[in-house]
Design an enzyme around this catalytic site. Structure first.
Site, PDB file in Angstrom:
ATOM      1  N   HIS A 175      -8.263   1.182  -4.231  1.00 52.78           N
ATOM      2  CA  HIS A 175      -9.219   0.957  -3.136  1.00 52.78           C
ATOM      3  C   HIS A 175      -9.904   2.284  -2.836  1.00 52.78           C
ATOM      4  CE1 HIS A 175      -9.563  -0.161   1.458  1.00 52.78           C
ATOM      5  NE2 HIS A 175     -10.739  -0.005   0.884  1.00 52.78           N
ATOM      6  N   MET A 228     -12.193   4.545  -0.876  1.00 50.97           N
ATOM      7  CA  MET A 228     -12.912   4.755   0.390  1.00 50.97           C
ATOM      8  C   MET A 228     -13.663   6.068   0.251  1.00 50.97           C
ATOM      9  SD  MET A 228      -9.868   3.324   2.782  1.00 50.97           S
ATOM     10  CE  MET A 228      -8.708   3.266   1.408  1.00 50.97           C
ATOM     11  N   PHE A 287      -6.566   4.884   7.961  1.00 51.61           N
ATOM     12  CA  PHE A 287      -5.163   5.158   8.268  1.00 51.61           C
ATOM     13  C   PHE A 287      -4.310   3.897   8.141  1.00 51.61           C
ATOM     14  CE2 PHE A 287      -7.826   8.164  10.464  1.00 51.61           C
ATOM     15  CZ  PHE A 287      -7.226   9.381  10.145  1.00 51.61           C
ATOM     16  N   HIS A 298      -1.091  -1.237  -4.356  1.00 53.18           N
ATOM     17  CA  HIS A 298      -2.394  -0.910  -3.757  1.00 53.18           C
ATOM     18  C   HIS A 298      -2.459   0.598  -3.493  1.00 53.18           C
ATOM     19  CE1 HIS A 298      -5.992  -1.971  -1.356  1.00 53.18           C
ATOM     20  NE2 HIS A 298      -5.579  -1.049  -0.500  1.00 53.18           N
ATOM     21  N   ASP A 336      -4.688   3.683  -1.973  1.00 55.36           N
ATOM     22  CA  ASP A 336      -5.788   4.003  -1.056  1.00 55.36           C
ATOM     23  C   ASP A 336      -6.303   5.410  -1.304  1.00 55.36           C
ATOM     24  OD1 ASP A 336      -6.049   1.669   0.678  1.00 55.36           O
ATOM     25  OD2 ASP A 336      -3.940   2.077   1.147  1.00 55.36           O
ATOM     26  N   GLY A 383      -0.805   1.741   9.350  1.00 59.41           N
ATOM     27  CA  GLY A 383      -0.081   1.570  10.607  1.00 59.41           C
ATOM     28  C   GLY A 383      -0.905   1.134  11.796  1.00 59.41           C
ATOM     29  N   GLY A 404       1.190  -2.152   3.932  1.00 62.77           N
ATOM     30  CA  GLY A 404       1.821  -0.841   3.807  1.00 62.77           C
ATOM     31  C   GLY A 404       3.078  -0.774   4.639  1.00 62.77           C
ATOM     32  N   SER A 433       0.843  -1.198   0.000  1.00 60.84           N
ATOM     33  CA  SER A 433       0.000   0.000   0.000  1.00 60.84           C
ATOM     34  C   SER A 433       0.873   1.241   0.000  1.00 60.84           C
ATOM     35  CB  SER A 433      -0.897   0.005   1.241  1.00 60.84           C
ATOM     36  OG  SER A 433      -1.346   1.324   1.477  1.00 60.84           O
ATOM     37  N   MET A 435      -9.046   8.238  -0.363  1.00 58.14           N
ATOM     38  CA  MET A 435      -9.943   8.610   0.739  1.00 58.14           C
ATOM     39  C   MET A 435     -10.500  10.012   0.512  1.00 58.14           C
ATOM     40  SD  MET A 435      -7.776   7.162   3.960  1.00 58.14           S
ATOM     41  CE  MET A 435      -6.809   5.634   3.817  1.00 58.14           C
ATOM     42  N   MET A 452     -11.450  -5.711   5.175  1.00 54.67           N
ATOM     43  CA  MET A 452     -10.658  -4.782   5.987  1.00 54.67           C
ATOM     44  C   MET A 452     -10.369  -5.414   7.348  1.00 54.67           C
ATOM     45  SD  MET A 452     -10.014  -2.237   4.079  1.00 54.67           S
ATOM     46  CE  MET A 452      -9.060  -1.424   5.359  1.00 54.67           C
ATOM     47  N   ASP A 466      -6.608  -6.387   4.126  1.00 53.13           N
ATOM     48  CA  ASP A 466      -5.959  -5.067   4.158  1.00 53.13           C
ATOM     49  C   ASP A 466      -6.007  -4.496   5.573  1.00 53.13           C
ATOM     50  OD1 ASP A 466      -5.090  -2.492   3.626  1.00 53.13           O
ATOM     51  OD2 ASP A 466      -6.751  -1.976   2.279  1.00 53.13           O
ATOM     52  N   GLY A 467      -4.825  -4.273   6.149  1.00 54.05           N
ATOM     53  CA  GLY A 467      -4.727  -3.612   7.448  1.00 54.05           C
ATOM     54  C   GLY A 467      -3.919  -4.433   8.447  1.00 54.05           C
TER      55      GLY A 467
END
Ligand code: DX5
Ligand code: ZN
Length: 235
Positions: free
Chosen positions: A76, A78, A153, A43, A45, A155, A207, A18, A47, A147, A185-186
């Site tokens: 992705h 969001m 976010f 990937h 992200d 991290g 990520g 990511s 947002m 998810m 993811d996450g």
């Protein structure tokens, strides 16, 4: 030429770093670094500050990266209204577009719009959304994105409570659409990857654990690919 998910075997582990965890002052070099490290996809992200409490990147940035990378772009979204933004993200160079079932648009209309634009279609579920919310869409999509943190976010810590849902989705896929890819993811690293792959996931978004790996991105990507042996056989 778009690189569609139908060209990838859903029994193969695909690693998708990511970009959110990259050094934003040197994006082209960062993408090159993870490409050379053996990544399968990039990937991205996106947002909107409304569906999630954060703002990231838009089509112009993706279009600039497209000229610097041959990796498939796994976008992705969001966004509260993903349906409005399909064309700009396809034109910018996305190969796969994933939107959230919890967004405000009609999922069937968004799926049709993505499909018509010639890219692969994914639907994502937030940690608290059950697998049943997307059961009726499984025969129409290429990818389910589970998810394993609340979106917004990078991290954050992996939420192990989503593991049964991954297994449930893989069982559903085996029945309805075995070619479907299940992406998680996450908070994914070499350890959490083992758990999600054993449950049936085959696409790993990572990520922090790749871009900021102390022993380098190549080792981090290799650790994720090593989970290939844990992927349960398809029935
Ligand atoms: C979160 C994003 C993720 C995130 C993953 O909303 O969808 O892709 O960047 O980052 P890590 O691997 O650091 O949890
Ligand atoms: Zn993501």
């Amino acid at each position: 030429m778009k690189k569609l998910l139908s060209e990838f075997d859903s029994r193969r582990i695909l690693v998708a770093p990511s970009l959110l965890a990259a050094d934003f002052a040197h994006l082209a070099d960062e993408v090159k670094r993870i490409e050379e490290a053996g990544s399968d996809l990039l990937h991205l992200d996106v947002m909107d500050g409304h569906f999630v409490p954060n703002l990231t990147m838009g089509p112009p940035l993706i279009a600039s990266l497209r000229k610097n990378s041959s990796l498939p772009f796994d976008t992705h979204l969001m966004l509260s209204h993903p349906g409005k933004y399909i064309k700009p993200f396809v034109d910018a160079g996305s190969d796969h577009i994933t939107f959230h079932i919890e967004s405000e648009d009609d999922p069937l209309e968004v799926i049709a719009a993505i499909r018509e634009s010639g890219v692969s279609v994914g639907v994502s579920v937030k940690p608290k959304t059950p697998a049943s919310a997307i059961a009726h869409l499984m025969d129409k999509i290429d990818l389910v994105l589970v998810m394993s943190v609340e979106p917004g976010f990078g991290g954050q810590s992996f939420m192990s409570e989503v593991v049964p849902k991954i297994a449930e989705l893989r069982a559903m896929a085996n029945q309805i659409n075995p070619r479907i890819h299940i992406e998680v993811d996450g908070g994914i690293d070499g350890e959490t990857a083992k758990v999600v792959v054993e449950a049936g996931a085959n696409m790993l978004v990572a990520g922090t654990s790749v871009f900021r790996a102390k022993d380098g991105a190549e080792n981090a990507v290799a650790r994720l690919h090593e989970t290939q042996k844990l992927l349960p056989p398809q029935k």
